[in-house]
Motif scaffolding. Structure first.
Motif, PDB file in Angstrom:
ATOM      1  N   LYS A 209      -3.360   3.231  -7.639  1.00  0.00           N
ATOM      2  CA  LYS A 209      -3.068   3.121  -6.353  1.00  0.00           C
ATOM      3  C   LYS A 209      -3.640   4.595  -5.535  1.00  0.00           C
ATOM      4  N   ASP A 210      -4.403   4.643  -4.909  1.00  0.00           N
ATOM      5  CA  ASP A 210      -4.954   5.787  -4.003  1.00  0.00           C
ATOM      6  C   ASP A 210      -5.386   6.811  -4.750  1.00  0.00           C
TER       7      ASP A 210
ATOM      8  N   ARG B 215       1.064  -1.087   0.091  1.00  0.00           N
ATOM      9  CA  ARG B 215      -0.099   0.088   0.132  1.00  0.00           C
ATOM     10  C   ARG B 215       0.909   1.265  -0.162  1.00  0.00           C
TER      11      ARG B 215
END
Length: 594
Positions: A493-494, A205
């Protein structure tokens, strides 16, 4: 005296109850576990820390924190689980000068009391063998030697398995993950030389290498748009020195969740210091807006008390007012060195009257001609205002409609913010154009939520970058946001792509609307009805005419007419008045005619 016990008898609690009470003070939720374990890693001199989380059945099942710190001997590994066993202080005199993040010796004992905990460690330079200690519910199940790298790994699973009441009150999985991201953000930004890795169910993450600049870390967590508009702060005074970054005034949030302050390397929460940061901006920020800020304060250790709360998130500062005042002054000084003119607002450099100009643009209607250098802006601005008023053009009132405000004749506009109008009875009415249009917008948005919500696709989706914390919260909120007419999907991602917006917003493609909704969700969890109410207010506020918007007399008249058709024309959705009326009698009195 009321002893509070059955039959008035005082008795000692059993050791198991005492352990669980003490654990409850330190371990409130999974993020508390991570905070304590990562701080222990930092105190052990780690240069890289890895946090891994496994989830199961919509809850956090296992947390693993691994570091390359100094490690422990087999003897210390066992002793570490004993309450108030610590290597960080030796007596009461050391509390006043504690330089480590932890010092009470409660973390491991508290965590082990409410979970299954395994500690694996090897002392740096202490030979090839390591040690493993296993606890469950506060009881040691095994201890012995093992092979492992230098450093320490703590694995915690089945959190609160023996306290069902505490487990029941945990938030949703995404809520807990957001809380973990919040903790990691604070630690990562307050320790810019340490490397961090964060894995969720085996997927990376976040990965930040040791070293690098603070700006790079802010960019990794809060997005490149924020990182590009950071202003450095570095100044030293008698009782405090400050280093870090603050955002350009154009980057704001509706609450201070991205004002991160650490003192002597310890991430803290302090309302007075947050207020001091905002005060440093003065009138550069609206009253209800906050900047993004990451600041490290260095204060003599004998001037602070860190032994205030089990979580150690709050501290006492001797001369706190003086420190806060100095912090505000340093923020002001940093801002004074910058060009703070708004950016990315659709104006090219040659539309600004001069290099030193920082005032508002004005539109002169009454024969004076346009302001030099800004001629092309005004037709576009008036077209935008026209478009906003078309969006809120209410349906003609029915035969039973009784307007709550009298008919008014527009006299003109004052300061590009207030509409002056007169009633047939000779009253002077001053209308706040933003508050009035916000009320109109709000009525339409709330009415739309009761019916089928209609969205319009954007020609080009707007891609938004979020911090891990924001992304976790947004994933939870997507269904509710879609109910309001936003089309939003994950985009890497994000990052999230907004492909549709509510029709009521017109052609507005401002990513700030989504950020405002997110900020409201971050602010606190309420009932679905309360949350929808907040979202409606955000949409109305962002879509309404702003103070400082030039309006023609015809546009002012249209705004008054629309306001008269609303259910509650007297206030905006936030409770501020939309208008103030001066009766003829009041005016006569002001001019001494009575």
């Amino acid at each position: 005296m009321d002893t509070g016990g059955p039959g008035g008898r005082i008795h000692l609690l059993d050791p198991e109850t005492i352990r669980q009470i003490a654990a409850g003070e330190v371990v409130e939720r999974p993020s508390s576990v991570i905070k304590e374990l990562v701080e222990n890693s930092l105190d052990a001199g780690a240069q890289t820390v890895e946090v891994e989380i496994l989830t199961r059945e919509k809850s956090i099942w296992m947390i693993r924190v691994t570091d390359d710190g100094c490690g422990m001997s087999p003897e210390d590994a066992v002793l570490a689980f004993t309450r108030h066993a610590t290597s960080k202080i030796t007596g009461i005199d050391d509390l006043a000068n504690a330089g480590t993040l932890g010092f009470r010796g409660e973390a491991l004992a508290s965590i082990a009391a409410v979970s299954a905990t395994t500690l694996t460690t090897r002392l740096r330079g202490g030979g090839p063998g390591g040690a493993r200690v296993v606890y469950r519910g506060g009881t040691c199940e095994s201890r012995g030697e093992c092979g492992c790298p230098e450093g320490t790994t703590v694995e915690v699973s089945e959190i609160f398995f023996n306290i069902p009441a505490r487990a029941k009150f945990q938030k949703s999985l995404q809520g807990e993950l957001a809380s973990i991201s919040t903790v990691l953000e604070s630690i990562i930004l307050s320790n810019p030389t340490i490397g961090f890795h964060y894995l969720l169910n085996g997927k990376e993450r976040l990965s930040i290498a040791p070293g690098g600049g603070l700006v790079d870390r802010v960019g990794a967590l809060f997005g490149t748009d924020v990182a590009r508009r950071l202003i450095p702060v570095r100044e030293q005074r008698e009782k405090v020195s400050v280093g870090g970054v603050i955002s350009h005034p154009s980057i704001t949030r509706s609450n201070p969740y991205q004002v991160l302050i650490s003192v002597n390397g310890r991430s803290i929460y302090s309302r007075p210091l947050i207020a001091a940061v905002k005060e440093g901006y003065g009138s550069l920020l609206p009253a209800d807006r906050y900047p993004v800020a990451v600041l490290e304060l260095t204060i003599p250790r004998d001037e602070i008390d860190v032994n205030v709360h089990p979580s150690k998130r709050q501290i006492r500062i001797s001369g706190e007012r003086e420190v806060a005042s100095g912090l505000s002054a340093m923020i002001r000084n940093a801002l004074r060195t910058q060009d703070l003119r708004p950016r990315d607002v659709g104006l090219s450099a040659d539309t600004l009257p001069g290099q030193g100009w920082k005032g508002p643009l004005r539109y002169e209607e009454q024969g004076k001609g346009p302001v030099p250098g800004v001629r092309e802006m005004f037709p576009a601005a008036l077209r935008t205002t026209d478009q906003q008023l078309r969006q809120t053009e209410l349906a003609p009132p029915g035969p039973d409609h009784i307007p709550l405000i009298p008919e008014m004749e527009c006299l003109g506009q004052l300061g590009d913010s207030y509409i002056l109008a007169a009633t047939a009875r000779g009253e002077l009415v001053i209308i706040d154009q933003h508050a009035a249009h916000e009320r109109i917008f709000y009525d339409q948005v709330t009415e739309a939520t009761r019916k089928e919500r209609i969205s319009q696709d954007l020609l080009v989706p707007v891609v938004l970058e979020f911090s891990p914390r924001e992304a976790d919260i947004l994933r939870t909120a997507i269904p509710r946001i879609k109910e309001e007419g936003f089309g939003i999907e994950e985009f890497g991602k994000d990052s999230f792509a907004v492909g549709a917006i509510p029709v009521i917003l017109g052609r507005c493609e401002d990513p700030g609307v989504i950020r405002e909704i997110l900020a409201e969700i971050i602010r606190g969890e309420g009932s679905p009805g309360m949350e929808r109410e907040r979202i409606c207010r955000i949409i109305a506020c962002r879509g309404a005419l702003k103070a400082g918007t030039v309006c023609t007399s015809e546009q002012c008249t249209r705004l008054i007419r629309q306001l008269a058709r609303t259910r509650d024309p007297w206030t905006c959705p936030h409770g501020r008045p939309t208008m103030i009326a001066f009766s003829r009698e009041r005016l006569d009195k002001l001019f001494g005619r009575t």
